[in-house]
Design a protein around this motif. Structure first.
Motif, short mmCIF file in Angstrom:
data_model
loop_
_atom_site.label_atom_id
_atom_site.label_comp_id
_atom_site.label_asym_id
_atom_site.label_seq_id
_atom_site.Cartn_x
_atom_site.Cartn_y
_atom_site.Cartn_z
N ALA A 1 0.72 -1.17 0.12
CA ALA A 1 0.20 0.05 0.03
C ALA A 1 0.95 1.05 0.12
N HIS A 2 2.35 1.22 0.43
CA HIS A 2 3.04 2.21 0.54
C HIS A 2 3.83 2.09 -0.87
N ILE A 3 3.25 2.90 -1.75
CA ILE A 3 4.02 2.88 -3.28
C ILE A 3 5.36 3.70 -2.91
N PRO A 4 6.62 3.18 -3.55
CA PRO A 4 7.62 4.22 -3.03
C PRO A 4 7.78 5.25 -4.47
N ASP A 5 8.78 5.99 -4.19
CA ASP A 5 8.96 6.77 -5.16
C ASP A 5 9.79 6.26 -6.43
N GLY A 6 9.33 7.01 -7.43
CA GLY A 6 10.10 6.58 -8.80
C GLY A 6 9.25 5.50 -9.60
N GLY B 1 -13.38 -5.17 5.66
CA GLY B 1 -13.01 -5.90 4.56
C GLY B 1 -12.90 -5.59 3.17
N LEU B 2 -13.85 -4.75 2.79
CA LEU B 2 -14.06 -4.05 1.66
C LEU B 2 -13.31 -2.77 1.31
N SER B 3 -12.96 -2.16 2.52
CA SER B 3 -12.13 -1.13 2.68
C SER B 3 -10.63 -1.55 1.95
N VAL B 4 -10.19 -2.84 2.49
CA VAL B 4 -8.79 -3.28 2.31
C VAL B 4 -8.85 -3.88 0.76
N MET B 5 -10.08 -4.23 0.24
CA MET B 5 -10.02 -4.62 -1.37
C MET B 5 -10.07 -3.40 -2.10
N GLY B 6 -10.76 -2.40 -1.77
CA GLY B 6 -10.74 -1.00 -2.19
C GLY B 6 -9.23 -0.50 -2.37
N THR B 7 -8.67 -0.68 -1.42
CA THR B 7 -7.02 -0.31 -1.28
C THR B 7 -6.45 -1.04 -2.39
N HIS C 1 -0.05 -5.31 5.45
CA HIS C 1 0.04 -4.97 6.74
C HIS C 1 -1.41 -4.17 7.06
N LEU C 2 -2.00 -4.28 8.47
CA LEU C 2 -3.27 -3.77 8.65
C LEU C 2 -3.40 -2.32 8.24
N LEU C 3 -4.55 -1.89 7.92
CA LEU C 3 -4.57 -0.63 7.33
C LEU C 3 -5.69 0.08 8.24
N LEU C 4 -6.51 -0.70 8.84
CA LEU C 4 -7.52 0.11 9.62
C LEU C 4 -8.23 1.03 9.25
N ALA D 1 -2.07 7.29 15.40
CA ALA D 1 -0.82 6.46 15.93
C ALA D 1 -1.01 4.75 15.80
N ALA D 2 -2.37 4.65 15.79
CA ALA D 2 -2.70 3.07 15.80
C ALA D 2 -2.42 2.59 14.31
N PHE D 3 -2.80 3.59 13.38
CA PHE D 3 -2.41 3.15 11.81
C PHE D 3 -1.02 3.24 11.56
N PHE D 4 -0.24 4.03 12.13
CA PHE D 4 1.28 4.26 12.15
C PHE D 4 1.93 2.92 12.59
#
Length: 207
Positions: A2-7, A141-147, A63-66, A45-48
């Protein structure tokens, strides 16, 4: 991933993501008040913390997204809450990137916000505890699939070469979606018993 890097992403995708992200953060900041700020800080903070723990799945890691839970409890404020966490992760740990901050924010926060906006009111007014649990699990659950879908779309729109990887990437989010459904349902069920007000949006949070 979910964390796409630069470049990796193309300029149009980066610009589009940044535009939507800025709009979301602006609306989120408008919705924050004295009641919502502590809640947003705790969930940020929980998401972090949760998203620092990655589990390898296939060619990627998850990883968990919450995001579903944050959408339920924060409304528009999910955007600044996730933005702060993503910025700190990029600066402190090199997760994601600075140029992709807007895209990553949209990919993570938007599905949770939209699903909570659509299903959240029904969930809050449900008379049955089982129905409330089911709807909250659906949001999580659908939030994760949306991500997963948005991450795949970001890659596919950036370069045709990423399309096969993007297709496989969506499948890696399925186990996480199941886990998120359980986590979201468990937290919502607990809060509905001990502190129902925590599930109510403050004034302006979803308007």
């Amino acid at each position: 991933m979910a964390h796409i890097p630069d470049g990796i992403l193309s300029a149009p995708v980066l610009i589009g993501g940044a535009t939507v992200a800025i709009a979301g953060v602006a609306m989120g900041l408008r919705s924050l008040n004295d009641r919502a700020i502590p809640r947003a800080a705790i969930l940020s903070a929980a998401f972090f913390t949760a998203s620092l723990i990655s589990v390898p799945v296939g060619p990627s890691s998850v990883h968990l997204l919450l995001s579903g839970l944050m959408g339920i409890m924060l409304g528009y404020a999910i955007f600044p809450a996730v933005a702060v966490a993503l910025l700190l992760q990029a600066l402190l740990f090199g997760f994601g990137g600075l140029t992709t901050l807007g895209v990553n924010l949209v990919n993570i926060a938007l599905p949770g916000f939209l699903l909570a906006l659509l299903i959240g009111p029904i969930m809050r007014t449900a008379q049955s505890a089982a129905m409330r649990t089911t709807l909250s699990a659906l949001i999580g659950g659908l939030s994760v699939m949306g991500t997963g879908g948005l991450v795949a779309l970001s890659l596919a729109l950036s370069a045709p070469e990423y399309t096969p990887v993007a297709s496989i990437l969506i499948a890696t989010y399925l186990p996480l979606a199941i886990a998120e459904a359980f986590v979201t349902a468990a937290v919502v069920t607990f809060l509905s018993r001990v502190q129902p007000d925590a599930l109510e949006l403050s004034a302006g949070a979803a308007s």
